[in-house]
Design an enzyme around this catalytic site. Structure first.
Site, PDB file in Angstrom:
ATOM      1  N   CYS A  57      17.500 -13.646  13.927  1.00 41.69           N
ATOM      2  CA  CYS A  57      17.031 -12.881  12.756  1.00 41.69           C
ATOM      3  C   CYS A  57      18.229 -12.667  11.825  1.00 41.69           C
ATOM      4  O   CYS A  57      19.197 -11.995  12.216  1.00 41.69           O
ATOM      5  CB  CYS A  57      16.445 -11.557  13.192  1.00 41.69           C
ATOM      6  SG  CYS A  57      15.261 -11.745  14.553  1.00 41.69           S
ATOM      7  N   ARG A 261       6.063   4.329   6.093  1.00 44.11           N
ATOM      8  CA  ARG A 261       7.383   4.897   6.430  1.00 44.11           C
ATOM      9  C   ARG A 261       8.478   4.349   5.534  1.00 44.11           C
ATOM     10  O   ARG A 261       8.703   3.129   5.475  1.00 44.11           O
ATOM     11  CB  ARG A 261       7.698   4.645   7.910  1.00 44.11           C
ATOM     12  CG  ARG A 261       9.000   5.304   8.369  1.00 44.11           C
ATOM     13  CD  ARG A 261       9.192   5.246   9.887  1.00 44.11           C
ATOM     14  NE  ARG A 261       8.056   5.789  10.578  1.00 44.11           N
ATOM     15  CZ  ARG A 261       7.277   5.088  11.404  1.00 44.11           C
ATOM     16  NH1 ARG A 261       7.532   3.839  11.661  1.00 44.11           N
ATOM     17  NH2 ARG A 261       6.238   5.663  11.979  1.00 44.11           N
TER      18      ARG A 261
END
Ligand code: SAM
Ligand code: DTB
Ligand code: SF4
Length: 332
Positions: A57, A261
């Site tokens: 990632c 969020r």
């Protein structure tokens, strides 16, 4: 309130591209139809297993292949996690999210220990969330049985852009895990990152994927990239406030009942910028001085911000069928 999972890409594009203040106003209007619009769900993060991850990632400080200065640490002890959970609870968190730098969960002693952590923290009256990488259905069920409330697994970006960011797993792998999580009746926490170098169309497509899942994720974290030295994205430009507002407001309109969020990136945001995000429909934060490996505002600073803005922290298990620590009845 009309909850739709059949949004078209053209509709999402139209919403996303509105003049910014029109978009924020529309999202704020949707948000105010929720009785609890002034409540913010406060989660606290613990990195229970840090660094040394096999995945690539390209944003992540914990990937073994980049030298980011993050030290590899073994899985924490149950006692240490409990002590950290006590602090988070005393500070007003309703949810404790335990993150592990794993590609996937393996059925071994480490997973047994995580299940013990889950059970202990659930017994403390906190909602437990885990983010441990890919999961099978059986593993999701075991987490649920141990008292886990939610599972975080982000799609991160659009399916088109996915291979530019991660090559060691596919977008479909992510969706499979999310299906296993949903099937095990864990609360689904799924969102993404802004600032990876994606286009507006990638952002629109990511939001479209989230908003057309068979059920909207219960919570949708929107992370601003924390650019980490040593990763391929180290030189990416800081995400601007208008980009975060556009993402949050569009998410709020598309998924009116989900918890949106305002996640990574708050450490670089002013109170006024965060206030705009709450106005645009954000109703959750990660609180506590650290996210997983990077800094985050102190609890005290956030509680002062809530006071200034007239927001209050949400109680644990508020919208769950169980009003006590997680039991097998949640989600029905
Ligand atoms: N290893 C597990 C996984 O990948 O699902 C769990 C932990 S992983 C760190 C959880 C999420 O944190 C990622 O999917 C990504 O969305 C977010 N994240 C990681 N590094 C980040 C960064 N530098 N900036 C913003 N978000 C980040
Ligand atoms: C999510 O969407 N953001 C959190 C949590 N889920 C696990 C993680 C943010 C990590 C930011 C980089 C770090 O602190 O290592
Ligand atoms: Fe980081 Fe998770 Fe990717 Fe591993 S799988 S590199 S911990 S985001």
């Amino acid at each position: 309130m009309n909850i739709r999972t059949n949004w078209t890409l053209a509709e999402v594009r139209e919403i996303y591209n509105r003049p910014l203040l029109d978009l924020v106003f529309a999202a704020a209007t949707v948000h105010r139809e929720n009785d609890s619009y002034a409540e913010v769900q406060v989660s606290s993060l613990i990195s229970i297993k840090t660094g040394g991850c096999k995945e690539d990632c390209s944003y992540c400080p914990q990937a073994a292949r980049y030298s980011t200065g993050v030290e590899v640490e073994p899985l924490m002890t149950v006692e240490k996690v409990k002590a950290r959970a006590e602090v988070a609870k005393a500070n007003g968190a309703s949810r404790l999210c335990m993150g592990a730098a794993w590609r996937e969960v393996r059925d071994n002693k480490d997973f047994d220990r995580v299940l013990e952590m889950v059970s202990e923290v659930n017994d403390m009256g906190l909602e437990v969330c885990c983010t441990l990488g890919m999961l099978t259905y059986e593993q999701a069920e075991r987490l649920k049985e141990a008292g886990c409330f939610a599972y975080n697994h982000n799609i991160d970006t659009s399916s088109d852009n996915y291979n530019n960011i991660i090559t060691t797993r596919t977008f479909e792998d992510r969706i499979n895990t999310l299906n296993n999580v949903r099937k095990a009746k864990l609360s689904v926490c799924c969102g993404g990152i802004v600032g990876l170098g994606e286009t507006d169309d990638d952002r629109i497509k990511m939001l479209h994927t989230l908003a057309t899942m068979e059920a909207h994720p219960d919570s949708v974290p929107i992370n601003a990239l924390v650019a980490i030295e040593g990763t391929p994205l180290e030189n990416n430009q800081r995400v601007n406030i208008d980009e975060m507002l556009r993402m949050i407001a569009t998410a709020r309109i598309l998924m009116p009942k989900s918890v949106v969020r305002l996640s990574a990136g708050r450490n670089e945001m002013s109170l006024a910028e965060q206030a705009m995000c709450f106005m645009a429909g954000a109703n959750s934060i990660f609180a506590g001085e650290k996210l997983l490996t990077t800094p985050n505002p102190d609890f005290d600073v956030d509680m002062q911000m809530f006071k200034t803005l007239g927001l209050k922290a949400r109680k644990p298990f508020k919208d769950s069928t169980a009003n006590t620590p997680q039991t097998l009845s949640y989600g029905g």
